[in-house]
Write a protein that holds these residues in place. Sequence first.
Motif, PDB file in Angstrom:
ATOM      1  N   THR A  11       3.424 -11.056  11.121  1.00  0.00           N
ATOM      2  CA  THR A  11       2.912  -9.835  10.604  1.00  0.00           C
ATOM      3  C   THR A  11       2.096  -9.224  11.652  1.00  0.00           C
ATOM      4  O   THR A  11       0.834  -8.955  11.825  1.00  0.00           O
ATOM      5  CB  THR A  11       1.708 -10.148   9.521  1.00  0.00           C
ATOM      6  N   ARG A  32       8.265  -0.350   2.552  1.00  0.00           N
ATOM      7  CA  ARG A  32       8.516  -1.981   2.378  1.00  0.00           C
ATOM      8  C   ARG A  32       8.576  -2.533   3.651  1.00  0.00           C
ATOM      9  O   ARG A  32       7.842  -3.672   3.605  1.00  0.00           O
ATOM     10  CB  ARG A  32       9.809  -2.038   1.574  1.00  0.00           C
ATOM     11  N   LYS A  64       5.191  -2.917   5.153  1.00  0.00           N
ATOM     12  CA  LYS A  64       4.318  -3.818   4.306  1.00  0.00           C
ATOM     13  C   LYS A  64       4.826  -5.258   4.709  1.00  0.00           C
ATOM     14  O   LYS A  64       4.004  -6.202   4.809  1.00  0.00           O
ATOM     15  CB  LYS A  64       4.648  -3.552   2.766  1.00  0.00           C
ATOM     16  N   THR A  65       6.014  -5.380   5.108  1.00  0.00           N
ATOM     17  CA  THR A  65       6.586  -6.784   5.180  1.00  0.00           C
ATOM     18  C   THR A  65       6.218  -7.138   6.531  1.00  0.00           C
ATOM     19  O   THR A  65       5.706  -8.463   6.785  1.00  0.00           O
ATOM     20  CB  THR A  65       7.975  -6.750   5.269  1.00  0.00           C
ATOM     21  N   ASN A  96      -0.911  -2.166   5.885  1.00  0.00           N
ATOM     22  CA  ASN A  96      -1.721  -1.719   4.579  1.00  0.00           C
ATOM     23  C   ASN A  96      -1.006  -0.361   4.562  1.00  0.00           C
ATOM     24  O   ASN A  96      -1.411   0.685   5.308  1.00  0.00           O
ATOM     25  CB  ASN A  96      -3.162  -1.771   4.836  1.00  0.00           C
ATOM     26  N   ASP A 156       6.078  -3.024  -4.314  1.00  0.00           N
ATOM     27  CA  ASP A 156       5.123  -3.915  -4.707  1.00  0.00           C
ATOM     28  C   ASP A 156       4.104  -4.179  -3.510  1.00  0.00           C
ATOM     29  O   ASP A 156       4.525  -3.941  -2.322  1.00  0.00           O
ATOM     30  CB  ASP A 156       5.620  -5.233  -4.858  1.00  0.00           C
ATOM     31  N   GLY A 157       2.826  -4.276  -3.725  1.00  0.00           N
ATOM     32  CA  GLY A 157       1.778  -4.156  -2.746  1.00  0.00           C
ATOM     33  C   GLY A 157       1.503  -3.388  -1.854  1.00  0.00           C
ATOM     34  O   GLY A 157       1.041  -3.550  -0.779  1.00  0.00           O
ATOM     35  N   ILE A 158       1.842  -2.115  -2.414  1.00  0.00           N
ATOM     36  CA  ILE A 158       1.599  -0.792  -1.587  1.00  0.00           C
ATOM     37  C   ILE A 158       0.574   0.234  -2.424  1.00  0.00           C
ATOM     38  O   ILE A 158       0.539  -0.014  -3.726  1.00  0.00           O
ATOM     39  CB  ILE A 158       2.662  -0.083  -1.022  1.00  0.00           C
ATOM     40  N   THR A 159      -0.184   1.295  -1.724  1.00  0.00           N
ATOM     41  CA  THR A 159      -0.921   2.149  -2.748  1.00  0.00           C
ATOM     42  C   THR A 159       0.165   3.274  -2.760  1.00  0.00           C
ATOM     43  O   THR A 159       0.741   3.891  -1.759  1.00  0.00           O
ATOM     44  CB  THR A 159      -2.194   2.525  -2.010  1.00  0.00           C
TER      45      THR A 159
END
Length: 403
Positions: free
Chosen positions: A184, A222, A225-226, A230, A244-247
């Motif tokens: 990351t 995406r 995010k991967t 943020n 998924d997993g984002i604003t």
Amino acid sequence: MISGKRILLVVTGGIAAYKSLELIRRLRDSGAFVRAILTKSGTEFVTPLSVSALTGEKTFIDLFSLTDETEIGHIQLSRQSDLIVIVPASADFMAKMAHGRADDLASTVMLATDKDILLAPAMNVRMWDHPATQENLATLRKRGIQVIGPNDGAMACGEFGPGRMSEPSEILAAIESYFAPKTTPLAGHSALVTAGPTHEALDPVRYIANHSSGKQGYAIARALKTLGANVTLVSGPTHLPPPDGITYIPITSAREMLKACENALPVDIAICTAAVADWRVTEQSNQKIKKISGDDAPTLSFIQNPDILATLSKQGPKRPGLVIGFAAETENVESNAKSKRQRKGCDWILANDVSPETGTFGGDDNTLFLIDETGTDCWEKMSKEASAAKLSVLIADKLKLNT
């Protein structure tokens, strides 16, 4: 990323089964080894011959084939793979999985496997919304099964809504993400991405828009995010599900998009892929503009919309450290993009040819030119997901270098 990986594809019954053939092609092009199981209902939509021609392997159908059971067996078939992908996953097959039924080869493999499973549902919107399907879905998620989609869209039955299977490019991206190294490099960094078209209202029922699908921007969100970023995604109207997993901030007009972007600041990275309408009508009608027999067409007066990329690129305390724009061109792609970068004041700009014959707008592939202060880097044609992954790695490298 997936070269050499062994994918077991399970194709169940449904009109979306034809998309499995395109997924097989993309997987093979990426270097993956693919085996396939066809359910009995799946054979009503695609043939074992067509599947075998693309996989280069025998297609498995019958649980009670003595030859298959002697040579490989359903246990080994389930375990000689790195990932199992069910595409499409029908409501019936999801119910079988949720309740542990094993009355054919595909469902028996699901019960016998110790591998991770990726599910791409496809069904009528009413079947998808039914409490039984949603309970089965919740059960499967609880067991750790990954689900991609479904998307909103028009269906073969004529209805519209959630239930349309994710596109092969989206499923391929999910598979690539599964096998991606779990590093990351963008952890601790914030990113703002704009995507899709804007709709500029003429009256309560009509608007000006363009053909942008939003696929490239969603893929970039995406990919960032991967890599641990943020991510805030500000999107105009599309048929794509929020990653998924984002604003996720849905908007309609250019002015709404600008406001949402300004509210999201400060961020480290801003990527403007949205195809923002350059103009809007000076005065929006409060009532539907009526066509009266014999009257001439109405005359419309236009005013420029705010320039979101130029606004984010302005020097100031809230300017993102890296601002990236996109230039959708139909002629003189590279020279027009270079000029746009200078006018807007952004750090990088990615140019692409969106002429109708390229199929870029709404398509799954892209050919990009990355232009920065050092010159132009021409990328080969690749999927929008691959372009997003490549761009995200370059962003991570740039931020690391700056640090």
